[in-house]
Design a protein around this motif. Structure first.
Motif, PDB file in Angstrom:
ATOM      1  N   ILE A 191       0.854  -1.333   0.004  1.00  0.00           N
ATOM      2  CA  ILE A 191       0.116  -0.007   0.073  1.00  0.00           C
ATOM      3  C   ILE A 191       0.879   1.461  -0.053  1.00  0.00           C
ATOM      4  N   PHE A 192       1.992   1.190   0.745  1.00  0.00           N
ATOM      5  CA  PHE A 192       2.860   2.230   0.830  1.00  0.00           C
ATOM      6  C   PHE A 192       3.473   2.548  -0.499  1.00  0.00           C
ATOM      7  N   GLY A 193       3.643   1.551  -1.049  1.00  0.00           N
ATOM      8  CA  GLY A 193       4.324   1.928  -2.663  1.00  0.00           C
ATOM      9  C   GLY A 193       3.361   2.189  -3.590  1.00  0.00           C
ATOM     10  N   LEU A 194       2.111   1.699  -3.476  1.00  0.00           N
ATOM     11  CA  LEU A 194       1.188   2.109  -4.621  1.00  0.00           C
ATOM     12  C   LEU A 194       0.636   3.635  -4.280  1.00  0.00           C
ATOM     13  N   LEU A 195       0.570   4.044  -3.154  1.00  0.00           N
ATOM     14  CA  LEU A 195       0.220   5.303  -2.766  1.00  0.00           C
ATOM     15  C   LEU A 195       1.206   6.508  -3.493  1.00  0.00           C
ATOM     16  N   HIS A 196       2.261   6.017  -4.026  1.00  0.00           N
ATOM     17  CA  HIS A 196       3.259   7.033  -4.820  1.00  0.00           C
ATOM     18  C   HIS A 196       2.811   6.948  -6.221  1.00  0.00           C
TER      19      HIS A 196
ATOM     20  N   PRO B  28       5.421  12.426  -9.795  1.00  0.00           N
ATOM     21  CA  PRO B  28       5.960  12.671 -11.128  1.00  0.00           C
ATOM     22  C   PRO B  28       6.853  11.766 -11.661  1.00  0.00           C
ATOM     23  N   GLU B  29       7.734  10.921 -10.969  1.00  0.00           N
ATOM     24  CA  GLU B  29       8.778  10.007 -11.366  1.00  0.00           C
ATOM     25  C   GLU B  29       8.038   8.787 -11.972  1.00  0.00           C
ATOM     26  N   VAL B  30       6.780   8.564 -11.450  1.00  0.00           N
ATOM     27  CA  VAL B  30       6.051   7.348 -12.322  1.00  0.00           C
ATOM     28  C   VAL B  30       5.381   7.762 -13.507  1.00  0.00           C
ATOM     29  N   GLU B  31       4.775   9.069 -13.742  1.00  0.00           N
ATOM     30  CA  GLU B  31       4.784   9.680 -14.705  1.00  0.00           C
ATOM     31  C   GLU B  31       5.577   9.703 -15.736  1.00  0.00           C
ATOM     32  N   ALA B  32       6.868   9.802 -15.429  1.00  0.00           N
ATOM     33  CA  ALA B  32       7.819  10.060 -16.405  1.00  0.00           C
ATOM     34  C   ALA B  32       8.496   8.831 -16.750  1.00  0.00           C
TER      35      ALA B  32
ATOM     36  N   PHE C 277       7.963  -0.469  -8.228  1.00  0.00           N
ATOM     37  CA  PHE C 277       8.805  -1.418  -7.292  1.00  0.00           C
ATOM     38  C   PHE C 277       9.937  -0.898  -6.549  1.00  0.00           C
ATOM     39  N   TYR C 278      10.353   0.310  -6.778  1.00  0.00           N
ATOM     40  CA  TYR C 278      11.394   1.004  -5.932  1.00  0.00           C
ATOM     41  C   TYR C 278      10.783   1.462  -4.667  1.00  0.00           C
ATOM     42  N   TYR C 279       9.385   1.809  -4.833  1.00  0.00           N
ATOM     43  CA  TYR C 279       8.593   2.550  -3.584  1.00  0.00           C
ATOM     44  C   TYR C 279       8.141   1.219  -2.733  1.00  0.00           C
ATOM     45  N   VAL C 280       7.627   0.180  -3.532  1.00  0.00           N
ATOM     46  CA  VAL C 280       7.324  -0.916  -2.527  1.00  0.00           C
ATOM     47  C   VAL C 280       8.396  -1.641  -1.895  1.00  0.00           C
ATOM     48  N   GLY C 281       9.466  -1.438  -2.575  1.00  0.00           N
ATOM     49  CA  GLY C 281      10.767  -2.203  -2.059  1.00  0.00           C
ATOM     50  C   GLY C 281      11.376  -1.294  -1.058  1.00  0.00           C
ATOM     51  N   THR C 282      11.260  -0.096  -0.954  1.00  0.00           N
ATOM     52  CA  THR C 282      11.462   0.920   0.045  1.00  0.00           C
ATOM     53  C   THR C 282      10.686   0.692   1.419  1.00  0.00           C
ATOM     54  N   GLY C 283       9.338   0.593   0.909  1.00  0.00           N
ATOM     55  CA  GLY C 283       8.338   0.090   2.062  1.00  0.00           C
ATOM     56  C   GLY C 283       8.912  -1.276   2.732  1.00  0.00           C
TER      57      GLY C 283
ATOM     58  N   THR D 209      17.637  18.257  -7.256  1.00  0.00           N
ATOM     59  CA  THR D 209      16.152  18.180  -7.927  1.00  0.00           C
ATOM     60  C   THR D 209      16.070  18.224  -9.507  1.00  0.00           C
ATOM     61  N   SER D 210      14.756  17.775  -9.849  1.00  0.00           N
ATOM     62  CA  SER D 210      14.670  17.752 -11.461  1.00  0.00           C
ATOM     63  C   SER D 210      13.306  17.818 -11.906  1.00  0.00           C
ATOM     64  N   ASP D 211      13.011  17.898 -13.023  1.00  0.00           N
ATOM     65  CA  ASP D 211      11.792  18.369 -13.358  1.00  0.00           C
ATOM     66  C   ASP D 211      10.711  17.075 -13.280  1.00  0.00           C
ATOM     67  N   SER D 212      11.301  15.889 -12.962  1.00  0.00           N
ATOM     68  CA  SER D 212      10.363  14.796 -12.776  1.00  0.00           C
ATOM     69  C   SER D 212      10.475  14.613 -11.214  1.00  0.00           C
ATOM     70  N   SER D 213      10.900  15.166 -10.155  1.00  0.00           N
ATOM     71  CA  SER D 213      10.763  14.939  -8.984  1.00  0.00           C
ATOM     72  C   SER D 213       9.867  15.335  -8.277  1.00  0.00           C
ATOM     73  N   ILE D 214       9.466  14.762  -7.288  1.00  0.00           N
ATOM     74  CA  ILE D 214       8.096  14.923  -6.445  1.00  0.00           C
ATOM     75  C   ILE D 214       8.469  16.302  -5.657  1.00  0.00           C
ATOM     76  N   PHE D 215       9.833  16.544  -5.245  1.00  0.00           N
ATOM     77  CA  PHE D 215      10.213  17.708  -4.578  1.00  0.00           C
ATOM     78  C   PHE D 215      10.844  18.781  -5.628  1.00  0.00           C
ATOM     79  N   GLN D 216       9.911  19.545  -6.235  1.00  0.00           N
ATOM     80  CA  GLN D 216      10.509  20.554  -6.879  1.00  0.00           C
ATOM     81  C   GLN D 216      10.969  21.974  -6.261  1.00  0.00           C
TER      82      GLN D 216
END
Length: 314
Positions: A189-194, A198-202, A209-215, A247-254
């Protein structure tokens, strides 16, 4: 059988669903200032309303966007506290750890280790001859960014840890009292909530898989250490460094970070470096520091649940 850290009494799983909905409602309320500000700004400019998170983050000054985005989590944390204090009659400590009080030394140890690793990797990447990272440091804007980030990012990361590695970990334990069950579901659930990041969009859904793995990593260190102190420190360092360093244009933290990555987003093995190398290395380090043993029992073994009751104890 062993009890799950901080689990003092059983509660019907329906209460956890209700509690999660209250936290979600609080976050929706917290999004109102962000949404109103974006609407006013776009109407004044004559442009259409942004359709993606990436577009929303770039409508206003980046520091203002970050502040309003993180304000959402501060209000949601207040909602979470109401749920814990008045609905479940618990303390934040009982959600966070099996120890008598939160072990701040553990929090700062995990924070320091991951912050140092992140700074080192960032510097190495910047020094690489073929790097796409550019110097982006703007002193005045960075100072404001640092104040916002230091004040609010720990609230954002702590809310996520209290909610997933504490509250819902205990909640799913009520459904099936074996440790692997809450570990699996809270990580998923933690992973899917991400998914709206923007990273997923890009880069596509494979990034999840990265977010689920981090969770999963955060859940493992929480269960092995019988408390979320290490997860709290790691998560705070991860997001704080992400906001301040690069930062980057595809980061959640602009943000007005020190560096900016100008490379067009693309999938690479480097994206999964933490999952494949760094997280296993951290597990090894933490296991030696805190003398973790009996991995099978702590990660998959049965959980001792007291006699069931249907409503929270008043």
């Amino acid at each position: 059988m062993t009890s799950l850290f901080g689990l003092e009494r059983p509660v019907n799983f329906g209460w956890y669903i209700l509690g999660s909905l209250i936290v979600f409602l609080a976050s929706v309320i917290g999004q109102i200032p962000f949404t109103v500000a974006i609407t006013i700004k776009t109407m004044a400019s004559g442009k259409g309303l942004p359709k993606t998170m990436k577009e929303m983050l770039q409508v206003m000054d980046l520091n203002l966007s970050l502040f309003l985005l993180l304000l959402t989590f501060a209000i949601a944390f207040f909602g979470f506290y109401i749920v814990i204090r008045f609905m479940h009659k618990q303390t934040l400590r009982s959600i966070a750890t099996s120890r008598m009080q939160l072990d701040w030394k553990r929090v700062f140890t995990a924070f320091s280790i991951w912050a140092i690793v992140t700074v080192f990797i960032t510097i190495v990447s910047y020094k690489a001859t073929d790097t796409t990272m550019v110097w982006n440091f703007q002193p005045e804007r960075f100072l404001i960014l640092a104040l916002i980030a230091v004040a609010f990012i720990p609230i954002q990361t702590s809310l996520e840890e209290f909610l997933f590695r504490g509250y819902l970990m205990q909640g799913f334990a009520q459904l099936y009292p074996h440790r692997w069950f809450p570990l699996f579901w809270t990580s998923l659930i933690f992973g899917l909530l991400h998914i709206t990041n923007p990273e997923v969009e890009a880069l596509g859904y494979v990034v999840l898989f990265y977010y689920v793995g981090t969770g999963l990593f955060l859940g493992i260190i929480t269960l092995m250490d019988e408390g979320m102190e290490l997860a709290l420190g790691f998560h705070a360092a991860n997001n704080l460094m992400a906001a301040l360093l690069i930062t980057s244009d595809s980061s959640i933290f602009q943000t007005y970070a020190i560096f900016k990555d100008t490379e067009k987003p693309q999938l690479s093995l480097e994206l999964f470096l933490p999952l494949l190398v760094l997280y296993p290395l951290l597990l090894f380090i933490f296991s030696k520091l805190y003398r973790w043993t009996n991995w099978k029992q702590r990660l998959a073994g049965p959980i001792l649940i007291p006699d069931p009751i249907k409503t929270p104890k008043s």
